[in-house]
Design a protein around this motif. Structure first.
Motif, PDB file in Angstrom:
ATOM      1  N   LEU A 360       0.835  -1.204   0.000  1.00 48.15           N
ATOM      2  CA  LEU A 360       0.000   0.000   0.000  1.00 48.15           C
ATOM      3  C   LEU A 360       0.865   1.247   0.000  1.00 48.15           C
ATOM      4  CD1 LEU A 360      -2.815  -0.943   2.519  1.00 48.15           C
ATOM      5  CD2 LEU A 360      -2.827  -1.030   0.040  1.00 48.15           C
ATOM      6  N   LEU A 361       1.929   1.234   0.807  1.00 48.66           N
ATOM      7  CA  LEU A 361       2.838   2.381   0.833  1.00 48.66           C
ATOM      8  C   LEU A 361       3.443   2.614  -0.546  1.00 48.66           C
ATOM      9  CD1 LEU A 361       4.699   1.800   4.190  1.00 48.66           C
ATOM     10  CD2 LEU A 361       3.247   3.713   3.614  1.00 48.66           C
ATOM     11  N   MET A 362       3.855   1.497  -1.179  1.00 50.87           N
ATOM     12  CA  MET A 362       4.489   1.625  -2.506  1.00 50.87           C
ATOM     13  C   MET A 362       3.568   2.309  -3.491  1.00 50.87           C
ATOM     14  SD  MET A 362       6.297  -1.971  -3.158  1.00 50.87           S
ATOM     15  CE  MET A 362       6.575  -1.747  -4.897  1.00 50.87           C
ATOM     16  N   ARG A 363       2.271   1.904  -3.444  1.00 48.07           N
ATOM     17  CA  ARG A 363       1.344   2.426  -4.441  1.00 48.07           C
ATOM     18  C   ARG A 363       0.922   3.861  -4.134  1.00 48.07           C
ATOM     19  NH1 ARG A 363      -1.629  -0.727  -7.759  1.00 48.07           N
ATOM     20  NH2 ARG A 363      -0.412  -2.410  -8.635  1.00 48.07           N
ATOM     21  N   HIS A 364       0.817   4.213  -2.866  1.00 47.56           N
ATOM     22  CA  HIS A 364       0.192   5.489  -2.525  1.00 47.56           C
ATOM     23  C   HIS A 364       1.186   6.551  -2.085  1.00 47.56           C
ATOM     24  CE1 HIS A 364      -3.903   4.123  -3.093  1.00 47.56           C
ATOM     25  NE2 HIS A 364      -3.503   2.968  -2.612  1.00 47.56           N
ATOM     26  N   MET A 378       0.506  10.474   2.713  1.00 46.76           N
ATOM     27  CA  MET A 378      -0.283   9.607   1.842  1.00 46.76           C
ATOM     28  C   MET A 378      -1.747   9.634   2.293  1.00 46.76           C
ATOM     29  SD  MET A 378       0.899   5.886   3.276  1.00 46.76           S
ATOM     30  CE  MET A 378      -0.264   4.956   2.275  1.00 46.76           C
ATOM     31  N   PRO A 379      -2.655   9.217   1.426  1.00 46.32           N
ATOM     32  CA  PRO A 379      -4.047   9.142   1.859  1.00 46.32           C
ATOM     33  C   PRO A 379      -4.220   8.123   2.973  1.00 46.32           C
ATOM     34  CG  PRO A 379      -3.764   8.243  -0.355  1.00 46.32           C
ATOM     35  CD  PRO A 379      -2.491   8.894   0.011  1.00 46.32           C
ATOM     36  N   HIS A 380      -5.193   8.343   3.817  1.00 48.43           N
ATOM     37  CA  HIS A 380      -5.477   7.482   4.967  1.00 48.43           C
ATOM     38  C   HIS A 380      -4.247   7.285   5.842  1.00 48.43           C
ATOM     39  CE1 HIS A 380      -9.178   6.533   2.915  1.00 48.43           C
ATOM     40  NE2 HIS A 380      -8.511   6.086   1.877  1.00 48.43           N
TER      41      HIS A 380
END
Lengths: 539, 123
Positions: A360-364, A378-380
């Motif tokens: 999730l970190l990688m993508r966002h 990052m979001p959320h």
């Protein structure tokens, strides 16, 4: 009925792999459905078997109806059942993540390789035969090579080459060990070897001992113990996220083989009356575990990206489990093994979940990915940060999550050990180092958010309503961990009876070899003196 | 005598394989893996002991060879063959992706040029 179900645990994934290789790219939606249904079926079957009490006594399936030393057997007991359940849980998480984040379409044949991997894993956990174990190792490795290279990338290719070469060398050593054992003991069935080891001729004892040690070297390569763990951080740190999550079970195959072969094959008292088997392997495991744990903790400190840190956390868990498996003296053995199994479930499920969180970190975080450096929020961020916090607590072994309980159980078993002082020192100090490293990572990732034009550092994170598919999947392992804490009492009781089953292998031996050792009538000598010939055997 | 020759052969194959696996280029590493698998296949084969004129059929002759190592070695050959094919493709892919055939993908152009000059003097 249960026999058929146990065979299906191995047969279903391979059948699906064949089907998925055909549907593959042509019908991506259908492939996803088949693959998910297959893993769900595996999970249901293995949980049903285990909870239905199938493994309470070792259950033997003779393939093709050939009885034990001649045919190949599958053995389902609590240990192998538990491993299959764990595999299915991790596979479910990884596969759902791959589908939700569309990672499966990054390269061809993801689902076919995934099912082939499950075929190898389940086969390796269920087989009762050394050569069959080799074959299933090769199956799962070949699938893992494909999965590791899934979705391209320069670093991934390089890490993949190292991983493949190391494992091919491991396979060669495995064959040398298997060959030498067959040439001297005359069998490849674990239970049969166990019965025959005390009868080995004196001049064959050094060869047999060497072969056994060679076998454990191979298992420790797969299990990633010092000094053979160096392939792991590169391979796991560069694999795509669902693959890395699935690989959380891969080191456990090595550890499972260590435990299974040590507890079954070396359950006779001696090799040819000359070498004691009870404490042959365990002291090595203990020391290697201590060194592995300490070095892995330092590796966590040195990691520059989160995935690499998680990879080192996996190595650290291997070290912890090896320490527990290395405790032999007296009645603490059951306690040590049940503690190790508790820690085993914890680390497998949570490190898979930690990889999903890193994904999730990688993508966002488009600026930094999962690199441990400041980036715009990052979001959320609050939710993801809290999840990271929970994972860090659990993996570093702080209360109130599962890592703490696992370590307490292992340390409680180590109190009686003559090496109590070094064990406590290493486990506690490495825990402290990991806490410091993960605290630093967390503050870099979530507190030091960096201002960029248009996004002041401490404003609301951009697009607070950005959908984040896969978020629930990184929460699920924590839910499992919470259940493990709440249900610690019944779970640890169950694991203790499992440990008793492991430490009293007579049940396994009786199930596989009900008639005991089958002495060939034409070879009156001891094993290893002459080549045992089965002409006069029962078949 | 045959025993000695075969054991020496297994030793030479494995030793050469280990040496090549420790090289820094991918191709020698692949060759080394192949040689090691030859060594281990021969080793597995001899684990049934070396007989002459003893087919793996019980009762056909007075002494029969053990069929199991032969079956094992067939399996091992097939697996090693598949693995070699895979690792060659992977090495080629690494060569294409990384631009050189060093096992770490680290390319030191200066050092290579010096090596090239020493090996192939320009005419």
């Amino acid at each position: 009925m249960t026999d058929n179900l146990i065979s299906l645990l191995v047969l279903l994934p391979v059948a699906l792999a064949a089907i998925l290789a055909m549907t593959g790219q042509r019908a991506p939606g259908l492939s996803r459905g088949i693959s998910l249904a297959g893993v769900a079926a595996l999970l249901a079957m293995s949980l049903g078997l285990l909870l239905g009490g199938s493994g309470n006594t070792a259950q033997v399936i003779e393939l093709g109806g050939w009885s034990a030393p001649f045919g190949i057997v599958l053995v389902f007991d609590r240990l192998s059942g538990l491993m299959v359940v764990l595999t299915s849980i991790v596979a479910m998480l990884a596969l759902l993540y791959a589908v939700r984040r569309d990672e499966d379409s990054a390269g061809p044949h993801f689902h076919a390789l995934f099912q082939a991997q499950l075929f190898g894993l389940n086969g390796a956990f269920l087989t009762g035969d050394l050569f069959n174990l080799f074959v299933f190792f090769e199956v799962l490795l070949l699938a893992s090579y494909g999965l590791l290279l899934h979705g391209n990338g320069r670093k991934r290719t390089r890490a993949g080459f190292h991983y493949v070469v190391v494992n091919l060398i491991g396979s060669t050593l495995f064959l040398f060990a298997v060959g030498a054992l067959y040439g001297t003991v005359g069998s490849l069935n674990l239970a049969d070897i166990s019965l025959k080891l005390p009868e080995v001729a004196p001049d064959a004892v050094p060869i047999v001992t060497t072969a056994i040690f060679l076998l454990f070297v191979v298992f420790l390569i797969k299990g990633a113990a010092f000094p053979l763990y160096l392939w792991l951080p590169g391979a796991y740190g560069h694999a795509s996220i669902p693959v890395a999550a699935l690989f959380a079970i891969m080191t456990k195959v090595g550890l499972y083989s260590v435990l299974r072969v040590d507890s079954v094959m070396l359950s006779g008292n001696s090799i040819g009356g000359l070498v004691e088997t009870t404490a042959l392997i365990a002291p090595w495991l203990l020391w290697l575990g201590l060194i592995t744990l300490l070095l892995a903790a330092l590796g966590v400190v040195a990691g520059r990206i989160l995935r690499r840190q998680v990879a080192y956390l996996i190595v650290a868990s291997v070290g912890t489990i090896l320490i527990a498996l290395g405790l032999v003296t007296g009645s603490e053995r059951e306690l040590a093994i049940s503690g190790a199994l508790y820690y085993w479930i914890h680390t497998t499920v949570l490190s898979a979940g930690f990889f999903l969180l890193a994904g999730l970190l990688m993508r966002h975080r488009p600026e930094a990915g999962d690199g441990i450096e400041a980036a715009p929020p990052m979001p959320h961020a609050v939710l993801v940060g809290s999840l990271f916090f929970a994972y860090a607590i659990a993996m570093a072994g702080l209360p109130p999550l599962t890592g703490f309980f696992g370590k307490v159980m292992i340390l409680a078993a180590a109190v009686e050990s003559p090496l109590m002082a070094p064990i406590f020192a290493v486990v506690l100090i490495s825990g402290l180092i990991m806490v410091i490293a993960l605290a630093r990572t967390g503050s870099r990732l979530f507190y030091q958010s960096q201002a960029t034009p248009g996004h002041p550092a401490h404003s609301t994170p951009r697009d607070a309503r950005t959908p984040m598919p896969g978020l629930a999947l990184s929460i699920a392992p924590l839910a499992i961990a919470t259940v493990m804490v709440v249900g610690a009492q019944p779970l640890s009781e169950w694991l203790e009876t499992t440990a008793v089953q492991i430490t009293t292998p007579s049940g396994y031996l009786d199930a596989v070899m009900p008639d005991g050792i089958l002495l060939p009538e034409t070879a009156p000598g001891k094993f290893g003196q002459d080549y045992p010939d089965y002409e006069g055997g029962k078949h | 005598m045959t025993n000695l020759a075969i054991s020496l052969l297994i030793g030479v194959l494995t030793g050469a394989g280990v040496y090549l696996v420790l090289r820094a280029q991918t191709f020698p590493v692949v060759l080394g893996l192949t040689l090691m698998s030859y060594g281990v296949n021969l080793f597995l084969f001899t684990m049934g002991r070396l007989h002459t004129a003893a087919p793996a059929v019980v009762g056909a002759t007075e002494q029969s060879a053990d069929a199991l190592p032969q079956a094992l070695v067939l399996t091992a050959i097939v697996i090693a063959f598949a693995m070699t094919a895979f690792v060659i493709v992977l090495a080629l892919k690494a060569r294409a992706a990384l631009g050189n055939d060093h096992v770490d993908g680290t390319h030191i152009p200066q050092a290579d040029r010096v090596m090239d000059r020493r090996k192939e003097p320009r005419a």
